[in-house]
Design a protein around this motif. Structure first.
Motif, PDB file in Angstrom:
ATOM      1  N   PHE A  83      -0.543   0.339  -4.965  1.00 41.08           N
ATOM      2  CA  PHE A  83      -0.099  -1.000  -4.582  1.00 41.08           C
ATOM      3  C   PHE A  83      -0.550  -1.341  -3.169  1.00 41.08           C
ATOM      4  O   PHE A  83      -0.853  -2.497  -2.876  1.00 41.08           O
ATOM      5  CB  PHE A  83       1.421  -1.125  -4.705  1.00 41.08           C
ATOM      6  N   LEU A  84      -0.619  -0.339  -2.306  1.00 44.66           N
ATOM      7  CA  LEU A  84      -1.095  -0.561  -0.942  1.00 44.66           C
ATOM      8  C   LEU A  84      -2.519  -1.101  -0.958  1.00 44.66           C
ATOM      9  O   LEU A  84      -2.875  -1.987  -0.180  1.00 44.66           O
ATOM     10  CB  LEU A  84      -1.031   0.754  -0.144  1.00 44.66           C
ATOM     11  N   PHE A  85      -3.356  -0.583  -1.886  1.00 46.49           N
ATOM     12  CA  PHE A  85      -4.756  -0.995  -1.929  1.00 46.49           C
ATOM     13  C   PHE A  85      -5.013  -2.214  -2.803  1.00 46.49           C
ATOM     14  O   PHE A  85      -5.808  -3.071  -2.439  1.00 46.49           O
ATOM     15  CB  PHE A  85      -5.642   0.170  -2.392  1.00 46.49           C
ATOM     16  N   ILE A  86      -4.361  -2.302  -3.970  1.00 49.69           N
ATOM     17  CA  ILE A  86      -4.674  -3.426  -4.872  1.00 49.69           C
ATOM     18  C   ILE A  86      -3.639  -4.539  -4.825  1.00 49.69           C
ATOM     19  O   ILE A  86      -3.852  -5.599  -5.400  1.00 49.69           O
ATOM     20  CB  ILE A  86      -4.874  -2.961  -6.330  1.00 49.69           C
ATOM     21  N   GLY A  87      -2.534  -4.308  -4.126  1.00 50.26           N
ATOM     22  CA  GLY A  87      -1.500  -5.341  -4.035  1.00 50.26           C
ATOM     23  C   GLY A  87      -2.016  -6.615  -3.405  1.00 50.26           C
ATOM     24  O   GLY A  87      -1.734  -7.724  -3.857  1.00 50.26           O
ATOM     25  N   GLU A  88      -2.813  -6.470  -2.345  1.00 49.91           N
ATOM     26  CA  GLU A  88      -3.358  -7.643  -1.661  1.00 49.91           C
ATOM     27  C   GLU A  88      -4.331  -8.405  -2.565  1.00 49.91           C
ATOM     28  O   GLU A  88      -4.333  -9.641  -2.583  1.00 49.91           O
ATOM     29  CB  GLU A  88      -4.049  -7.215  -0.369  1.00 49.91           C
ATOM     30  N   GLU A  89      -5.135  -7.672  -3.338  1.00 50.32           N
ATOM     31  CA  GLU A  89      -6.075  -8.327  -4.265  1.00 50.32           C
ATOM     32  C   GLU A  89      -5.319  -9.096  -5.349  1.00 50.32           C
ATOM     33  O   GLU A  89      -5.735 -10.172  -5.755  1.00 50.32           O
ATOM     34  CB  GLU A  89      -7.018  -7.295  -4.902  1.00 50.32           C
ATOM     35  N   ILE A  90      -4.228  -8.512  -5.814  1.00 50.07           N
ATOM     36  CA  ILE A  90      -3.404  -9.210  -6.804  1.00 50.07           C
ATOM     37  C   ILE A  90      -2.849 -10.500  -6.211  1.00 50.07           C
ATOM     38  O   ILE A  90      -2.864 -11.551  -6.850  1.00 50.07           O
ATOM     39  CB  ILE A  90      -2.271  -8.292  -7.315  1.00 50.07           C
TER      40      ILE A  90
ATOM     41  N   ASN B  57      -4.164 -12.225  -3.687  1.00 47.87           N
ATOM     42  CA  ASN B  57      -5.281 -13.157  -3.523  1.00 47.87           C
ATOM     43  C   ASN B  57      -5.650 -13.822  -4.838  1.00 47.87           C
ATOM     44  O   ASN B  57      -6.021 -14.995  -4.855  1.00 47.87           O
ATOM     45  CB  ASN B  57      -6.505 -12.435  -2.940  1.00 47.87           C
ATOM     46  N   LEU B  58      -5.545 -13.067  -5.916  1.00 48.18           N
ATOM     47  CA  LEU B  58      -5.856 -13.601  -7.235  1.00 48.18           C
ATOM     48  C   LEU B  58      -4.936 -14.775  -7.589  1.00 48.18           C
ATOM     49  O   LEU B  58      -5.369 -15.744  -8.199  1.00 48.18           O
ATOM     50  CB  LEU B  58      -5.734 -12.494  -8.290  1.00 48.18           C
ATOM     51  N   ILE B  59      -3.689 -14.687  -7.156  1.00 51.55           N
ATOM     52  CA  ILE B  59      -2.748 -15.777  -7.444  1.00 51.55           C
ATOM     53  C   ILE B  59      -2.572 -16.723  -6.260  1.00 51.55           C
ATOM     54  O   ILE B  59      -1.737 -17.617  -6.294  1.00 51.55           O
ATOM     55  CB  ILE B  59      -1.374 -15.234  -7.917  1.00 51.55           C
ATOM     56  N   GLY B  60      -3.372 -16.528  -5.203  1.00 48.26           N
ATOM     57  CA  GLY B  60      -3.412 -17.478  -4.098  1.00 48.26           C
ATOM     58  C   GLY B  60      -2.336 -17.320  -3.045  1.00 48.26           C
ATOM     59  O   GLY B  60      -1.917 -18.314  -2.441  1.00 48.26           O
ATOM     60  N   ILE B  61      -1.888 -16.107  -2.787  1.00 47.15           N
ATOM     61  CA  ILE B  61      -0.864 -15.868  -1.765  1.00 47.15           C
ATOM     62  C   ILE B  61      -1.458 -14.944  -0.705  1.00 47.15           C
ATOM     63  O   ILE B  61      -2.058 -13.926  -1.029  1.00 47.15           O
ATOM     64  CB  ILE B  61       0.392 -15.212  -2.378  1.00 47.15           C
ATOM     65  N   ASP B  62      -1.290 -15.305   0.585  1.00 44.30           N
ATOM     66  CA  ASP B  62      -1.795 -14.429   1.642  1.00 44.30           C
ATOM     67  C   ASP B  62      -0.743 -13.380   2.014  1.00 44.30           C
ATOM     68  O   ASP B  62       0.429 -13.516   1.696  1.00 44.30           O
ATOM     69  CB  ASP B  62      -2.220 -15.238   2.875  1.00 44.30           C
ATOM     70  N   VAL B  63      -1.195 -12.323   2.693  1.00 39.51           N
ATOM     71  CA  VAL B  63      -0.329 -11.198   3.026  1.00 39.51           C
ATOM     72  C   VAL B  63       0.818 -11.622   3.943  1.00 39.51           C
ATOM     73  O   VAL B  63       1.945 -11.142   3.800  1.00 39.51           O
ATOM     74  CB  VAL B  63      -1.149 -10.053   3.669  1.00 39.51           C
ATOM     75  N   ASN B  64       0.560 -12.557   4.871  1.00 43.38           N
ATOM     76  CA  ASN B  64       1.624 -12.993   5.777  1.00 43.38           C
ATOM     77  C   ASN B  64       2.746 -13.712   5.033  1.00 43.38           C
ATOM     78  O   ASN B  64       3.920 -13.508   5.345  1.00 43.38           O
ATOM     79  CB  ASN B  64       1.055 -13.879   6.885  1.00 43.38           C
ATOM     80  N   SER B  65       2.393 -14.523   4.058  1.00 37.13           N
ATOM     81  CA  SER B  65       3.419 -15.180   3.245  1.00 37.13           C
ATOM     82  C   SER B  65       4.224 -14.156   2.465  1.00 37.13           C
ATOM     83  O   SER B  65       5.449 -14.246   2.359  1.00 37.13           O
ATOM     84  CB  SER B  65       2.777 -16.168   2.258  1.00 37.13           C
TER      85      SER B  65
END
Length: 190
Positions: A54-61, A63-71
């Motif tokens: 999840f640490l590695f692919i969580g951000e890609e998931i 991004n796929l749905i249009g949410i940035d890490v800060n949000s």
């Protein structure tokens, strides 16, 4: 290599508070009484794999749905805030059915690598270097394994009041962490 002792210790403490394996000892002891043997090794390894993945692919998931890490970190701060409120006040805001067996799924996923842990990992990723977070995961998984192996002895040693005190202390730490995550990531959204 961006190794930082301070980042590793901070990430370790955050994950330790969110995983709350000490606070979960009553649940683990109850599972042991219901099903007999708990597979500590498998539960620890599966939880580590889930958290690292999840640490590695969580951000890609995201991004796929249009949410940035800060949000996600701001949203995660709310989750951590409510977990802290549960721990401090001794109430249950989130109710889940007690697992029937001590298999990998109820122990590794909901108990060790639950929603709060996964949210925290992405929140940490917004602030810290990945190698420090991975080291923090490894340190926590080792501790989780040791607690799972000796949960009966720890539960007897601490007693109900000792476990309650530890839970409240980690609740206050989580509350402070949630405020820090909220304030540091909210400014990046605007």
């Amino acid at each position: 290599m961006n190794f930082s002792f301070r980042e590793t210790i901070t990430a370790t403490m955050i994950l330790f508070a969110v995983i709350d394996i000490i606070g979960s000892i009553p649940i683990i002891v109850d599972l042991r009484h219901k099903v007999g043997h708990i597979q500590s090794e498998k539960a620890s390894v599966v939880a580590a794999v889930i958290m690292t993945a999840f640490l590695f692919i969580g951000e890609e998931i995201l991004n796929l749905i249009g949410i940035d890490v800060n949000s996600f970190a701001v949203a995660g701060s709310f989750v951590i805030f409510f977990l802290a409120i549960e721990m401090i006040l001794g109430i249950s805001l989130y109710k889940d059915d007690a697992p029937e067996t001590a298999s990998i799924v109820p122990l590794a996923f909901p108990l060790i690598a639950g929603a709060g842990t996964l949210t925290s990992l992405l929140s940490l990723r917004a602030e810290y270097h990945v190698e420090n977070i991975i080291l923090a995961i490894i340190i926590n998984i080792i501790f989780v394994y040791l607690v799972l192996k000796s949960s009966n002895r720890i539960g007897r040693f601490l007693g109900k009041s000792g476990l309650a005190i530890i839970r409240k202390i980690f609740g206050v730490i989580l509350l402070a962490i949630s405020v820090k995550l909220f304030t540091s990531n909210l400014s990046m959204l605007f």
